[in-house]
Scaffold this active site. Structure first.
Site, PDB file in Angstrom:
ATOM      1  CB  THR A   1      -0.909   0.036   1.241  1.00 39.22           C
ATOM      2  OG1 THR A   1      -0.081   0.094   2.416  1.00 39.22           O
ATOM      3  CG2 THR A   1      -1.781  -1.207   1.311  1.00 39.22           C
TER       4      THR A   1
ATOM      5  CG  ASP B   1      16.260   1.730   0.578  1.00 41.75           C
ATOM      6  OD1 ASP B   1      16.881   2.088   1.603  1.00 41.75           O
ATOM      7  OD2 ASP B   1      15.093   1.278   0.620  1.00 41.75           O
TER       8      ASP B   1
END
Length: 212
Positions: A111, A203
């Site tokens: 999500t 990242d």
């Protein structure tokens, strides 16, 4: 430093140079971490430009005089774990008297929403100015969740500091918290479908801690 609609772009040549070196995919964990530390120190200079000062009496070798100091104890650096700690270290080297808070958030991979797992702040937050740090302002979900929680503590002010952001991240944070200024070294092109900033630098947490 250029300013536009509550976004402060720290475009100092030293900051931009170090960010470019961090973007390179072949930068080692060691050099990435060192550059991040140096960038955080330089960015702190701009982020704290409007800090409150107070007068104290000082004995110089020649006479007594009145000089200005900052009250670091009223400042709180809040790190969004875990990547925020990479910025936190550099900032504390410049303002060692600051208090430190931590917010543990992870991004649900399906999500992309932020899930909290840790929250620890200093006492008397209503007397303090807060600087929230996280290397990336991407979807904005973690930043919004962090500021939501911080506002429950009613601090005097909140600023958000990141290395990189994008139009989507700025829009999301401003929509949820228009009173929180953003300080960043770059506004990149866009988010991809996985919530990563493009061109970005990958990242940040993995690159800081060597967990790729």
């Amino acid at each position: 430093m250029s300013t536009n609609h509550n976004v402060h772009l720290i475009d100092h040549p030293l900051v931009q140079h170090k960010l470019t070196l961090m973007r390179r995919k072949d930068a080692s964990t060691n050099s990435f971490r060192r550059l991040l530390n140096e960038m955080a120190m330089l960015m702190t200079y701009e982020v704290t430009r409007d800090m409150a000062m107070q007068d104290i009496e000082v004995e110089t070798p020649l006479e007594t005089t009145t000089c200005k100091v900052i009250d670091g104890k009223k400042l709180v650096f809040v790190s969004i774990l875990r990547a925020g700690n990479g910025i936190l270290d550099g900032m504390l080297s410049v303002v060692p008297g600051a208090r430190v808070g931590h917010i543990g958030l992870y991004r649900d991979p399906k999500t992309l929403t932020a899930v909290e797992y840790y929250f620890k702040m200093p006492k008397d937050m209503h007397e303090r100015d807060v600087i929230v740090v996280d290397p990336m302002l991407a979807t904005g979900n973690s930043a919004i969740a962090a500021v939501d929680r911080l506002k429950e503590c009613r601090p005097k002010s909140i600023k958000f500091v990141c290395l990189l952001t994008c139009p989507e991240g700025i829009a999301a944070l401003h929509k949820a918290h228009p009173d929180v200024p953003i300080y960043t070294a770059a506004i990149d092109r866009e988010l991809n479908s996985h919530g990563y900033i493009l061109p970005g630098l990958g990242d940040a947490g993995d690159r800081i801690f060597g967990t790729q």
